[in-house]
Enzyme design. Sequence first.
Site, PDB file in Angstrom:
ATOM      1  N   GLU A 114      10.043  15.937  15.409  1.00 13.07           N
ATOM      2  CA  GLU A 114      10.386  15.766  13.996  1.00 13.07           C
ATOM      3  C   GLU A 114       9.541  16.724  13.158  1.00 13.07           C
ATOM      4  O   GLU A 114       8.320  16.607  13.135  1.00 13.07           O
ATOM      5  CB  GLU A 114      10.112  14.324  13.551  1.00 13.07           C
ATOM      6  CG  GLU A 114      10.519  14.078  12.114  1.00 13.07           C
ATOM      7  CD  GLU A 114      10.140  12.701  11.605  1.00 13.07           C
ATOM      8  OE1 GLU A 114       9.012  12.256  11.843  1.00 13.07           O
ATOM      9  OE2 GLU A 114      10.994  12.075  10.938  1.00 13.07           O
ATOM     10  N   CYS A 124      13.526  10.921   6.740  1.00 15.73           N
ATOM     11  CA  CYS A 124      13.578  10.434   8.127  1.00 15.73           C
ATOM     12  C   CYS A 124      14.982  10.605   8.693  1.00 15.73           C
ATOM     13  O   CYS A 124      15.170  10.777   9.885  1.00 15.73           O
ATOM     14  CB  CYS A 124      13.149   8.973   8.180  1.00 15.73           C
ATOM     15  SG  CYS A 124      14.081   7.923   7.064  1.00 15.73           S
ATOM     16  N   GLU A 172       9.829   1.073  10.778  1.00 17.63           N
ATOM     17  CA  GLU A 172      10.851   2.086  10.477  1.00 17.63           C
ATOM     18  C   GLU A 172      10.177   3.438  10.611  1.00 17.63           C
ATOM     19  O   GLU A 172       9.328   3.795   9.794  1.00 17.63           O
ATOM     20  CB  GLU A 172      11.422   1.862   9.081  1.00 17.63           C
ATOM     21  CG  GLU A 172      12.080   0.490   8.987  1.00 17.63           C
ATOM     22  CD  GLU A 172      13.007   0.331   7.791  1.00 17.63           C
ATOM     23  OE1 GLU A 172      12.875   1.089   6.828  1.00 17.63           O
ATOM     24  OE2 GLU A 172      13.855  -0.571   7.847  1.00 17.63           O
ATOM     25  N   LYS A 175       0.846  -1.197   0.000  1.00  9.93           N
ATOM     26  CA  LYS A 175       0.000   0.000   0.000  1.00  9.93           C
ATOM     27  C   LYS A 175       0.881   1.247   0.000  1.00  9.93           C
ATOM     28  O   LYS A 175       1.499   1.591   1.005  1.00  9.93           O
ATOM     29  CB  LYS A 175      -0.932   0.057   1.215  1.00  9.93           C
ATOM     30  CG  LYS A 175      -2.012   1.142   0.989  1.00  9.93           C
ATOM     31  CD  LYS A 175      -2.792   1.498   2.203  1.00  9.93           C
ATOM     32  CE  LYS A 175      -2.146   2.560   3.049  1.00  9.93           C
ATOM     33  NZ  LYS A 175      -1.911   3.848   2.354  1.00  9.93           N
TER      34      LYS A 175
HETATM   35  P1  NAD Z   1       2.216   8.002   8.143  1.00  6.08           P
HETATM   36  O1  NAD Z   1       2.477   7.192   9.361  1.00  6.08           O
HETATM   37  O2  NAD Z   1       1.188   9.071   8.210  1.00  6.08           O
HETATM   38  O3  NAD Z   1       1.758   7.060   6.934  1.00  6.08           O
HETATM   39  C1  NAD Z   1       2.567   6.016   6.429  1.00  6.08           C
HETATM   40  C2  NAD Z   1       1.685   4.972   5.780  1.00  6.08           C
HETATM   41  O4  NAD Z   1       0.870   4.357   6.775  1.00  6.08           O
HETATM   42  C3  NAD Z   1       0.721   5.509   4.729  1.00  6.08           C
HETATM   43  O5  NAD Z   1       0.668   4.575   3.669  1.00  6.08           O
HETATM   44  C4  NAD Z   1      -0.599   5.571   5.482  1.00  6.08           C
HETATM   45  O6  NAD Z   1      -1.731   5.462   4.648  1.00  6.08           O
HETATM   46  C5  NAD Z   1      -0.474   4.357   6.379  1.00  6.08           C
HETATM   47  N1  NAD Z   1      -1.280   4.388   7.609  1.00  6.08           N
HETATM   48  C6  NAD Z   1      -1.617   5.472   8.359  1.00  6.08           C
HETATM   49  N2  NAD Z   1      -2.343   5.078   9.432  1.00  6.08           N
HETATM   50  C7  NAD Z   1      -2.453   3.725   9.367  1.00  6.08           C
HETATM   51  C8  NAD Z   1      -3.081   2.739  10.176  1.00  6.08           C
HETATM   52  N3  NAD Z   1      -3.742   3.065  11.293  1.00  6.08           N
HETATM   53  N4  NAD Z   1      -2.988   1.448   9.805  1.00  6.08           N
HETATM   54  C9  NAD Z   1      -2.306   1.097   8.694  1.00  6.08           C
HETATM   55  N5  NAD Z   1      -1.714   1.984   7.861  1.00  6.08           N
HETATM   56  C10 NAD Z   1      -1.771   3.286   8.208  1.00  6.08           C
HETATM   57  O7  NAD Z   1       3.639   8.561   7.699  1.00  6.08           O
HETATM   58  P2  NAD Z   1       3.960   9.557   6.491  1.00  6.08           P
HETATM   59  O8  NAD Z   1       3.514  10.930   6.888  1.00  6.08           O
HETATM   60  O9  NAD Z   1       3.469   8.986   5.201  1.00  6.08           O
HETATM   61  O10 NAD Z   1       5.553   9.490   6.436  1.00  6.08           O
HETATM   62  C11 NAD Z   1       6.386  10.347   7.135  1.00  6.08           C
HETATM   63  C12 NAD Z   1       6.981   9.653   8.338  1.00  6.08           C
HETATM   64  O11 NAD Z   1       7.687   8.486   7.923  1.00  6.08           O
HETATM   65  C13 NAD Z   1       8.008  10.498   9.062  1.00  6.08           C
HETATM   66  O12 NAD Z   1       7.821  10.372  10.451  1.00  6.08           O
HETATM   67  C14 NAD Z   1       9.336   9.874   8.651  1.00  6.08           C
HETATM   68  O13 NAD Z   1      10.403  10.065   9.541  1.00  6.08           O
HETATM   69  C15 NAD Z   1       8.959   8.439   8.557  1.00  6.08           C
HETATM   70  N6  NAD Z   1       9.932   7.722   7.727  1.00  6.08           N
HETATM   71  C16 NAD Z   1      10.753   6.812   8.311  1.00  6.08           C
HETATM   72  C17 NAD Z   1      11.723   6.139   7.554  1.00  6.08           C
HETATM   73  C18 NAD Z   1      12.645   5.129   8.162  1.00  6.08           C
HETATM   74  O14 NAD Z   1      13.268   4.392   7.411  1.00  6.08           O
HETATM   75  N7  NAD Z   1      12.770   5.053   9.487  1.00  6.08           N
HETATM   76  C19 NAD Z   1      11.810   6.404   6.187  1.00  6.08           C
HETATM   77  C20 NAD Z   1      10.952   7.345   5.626  1.00  6.08           C
HETATM   78  C21 NAD Z   1      10.005   7.995   6.398  1.00  6.08           C
END
Ligand code: NAD
Length: 477
Positions: free
Chosen positions: A378, A284, A250, A174
């Site tokens: 963040e 991130c 992650e 997804k």
């Molecule tokens: P997010 O958590 O809002 O969403 C990520 C994904 O999760 C999306 O596909 C979203 O639709 C899905 N999602 C949201 N709620 C959910 C639920 N309850 N159940 C299942 N799926 C759900 O994150 P974002 O805003 O898309 O991404 C930014 C964040 O990602 C930042 O905090 C960044 O640091 C982190 N990030 C971490 C890494 C790493 O490798 N550690 C890499 C890239 C980004």
Amino acid sequence: MDFHGHIIDGQEVESLDGARMHTVDPFTREPWAQVALGGRADAARAVAAARRAFDEGPWPRMGYEKRQSLIHRLAALMEQHADELAGADTRDMGKPTTQAHHDVARSAWNFRFFADHARISAAEAYPMDSGHHAYSRFDPAGVVSAIAPWNFPLMLETWKVAPALAWGNTVVLKPAEDTPVSGAVLGRLAIEAGLPPGVLNVVQGYGPDSAGAELTENLDVDRITFTGESGTGRIIGKVAAGRLCPVSLELGGKGANLVFADAAMDNAVHWAVQAIFRNAGQVCLAGSRLFVQREVYDEFLDRFVAAAEALRIGDPKDPATEFGPLASEEHFGKVKGYIDGVEADGGKILTGGLGEGWFVKPTIIVDAPAAARVCREEIFGPVVVVAPFDSEADAVAMANDTRYGLNAMLFTENLSRAHRVAAALKAGTVWVNCFFIRDLRAPFGGMGDSGVGREGGSFSREFFTEPKAVVMQVDGA
Ligand code: NAD
């Protein structure tokens, strides 16, 4: 306007209820493509297809060599379709095209690396003095849910999908709701490459109580690999714990970047700029807390500000552009909130601030107290807080003063200090005199609020397989 459906069971399909969503180009702030909007039922349909493909299909049974060659074919198709894939990420999230092309090359490499890695690390043998012989098998875990964020859409999707497939699993991916298109193209290319139906499914839609939630709750899912916000990670971790499903999380970061007085200054300035302003800071791993030794603080800051101001800001489709808009109106609002609060929190903006549309200019903040929100939370934008330090011990303490633990950088020409400080930093990755360089055999992941588990090389193998010990008596007694 182009339409992209879900990829389920080897077919591109509409949502069961026919729902669609628009995806918006953050530079023009206009919709540029239409995508199927999936819900729980669509995700359940994709999981059922993946389950059938795993339980009855050829993929887990065909052997490493055949899978390796099909995965390499997919990587080659991605390279041929690099403009389409990079263009999708550029339009979906405003990533400058040169960076998006870099991501496509890395994404193809993810597939090539894991296809080869799985084949050469398919088992381990442990000859025993007792006249027995033990060996391990790494059998595929089953159906994998891969849930991705919007900041490196294709690259992070393939970081999950590639090892999962190489180890013989079937996958439901997804993509994030703001960046659906490159995942849709990837799903189409997988069909063209000859992956059997149901092996790679791509379902589009939102997370909470929708497609994403279904992918974590569905009992036919055997592994969940998630990249996103720490808060979402907590929710998914709870769901996974409730049904004892292994999960890899992650999550967010608040990376520290330490510049010692003996650093090679040109190199340190170059990487400090990359670390916080690449991808408009929506990384991130961003070096969002920059600590500089007092002896060189003023000189470094002058050069850092000048380099930040020299970045070419503009249309992400233009190959000369180094810095684009933020990915969405919602995200712009979040970053604006931090910038609006800087002065009330005691900080001072040296350069940057809000730009046109959804642009936030490269922003450098000084004098913010360590307890200020900009120092602790963040921001996920092109905003860095800079502060001086005196001793090595101070630098380590300041870097470790965070709930996150994803990565850190340090710049020094002193070899002993480099190793000493790298060992003392609480972070899953430490870069010395560089940033963003990855060897896919190395562990990747974070501690604290930055996540649970590691992926990469054999670390991905442990997660995406069910390791099994087989012990045989070999002396015939
Ligand atoms: P997010 O958590 O809002 O969403 C990520 C994904 O999760 C999306 O596909 C979203 O639709 C899905 N999602 C949201 N709620 C959910 C639920 N309850 N159940 C299942 N799926 C759900 O994150 P974002 O805003 O898309 O991404 C930014 C964040 O990602 C930042 O905090 C960044 O640091 C982190 N990030 C971490 C890494 C790493 O490798 N550690 C890499 C890239 C980004």
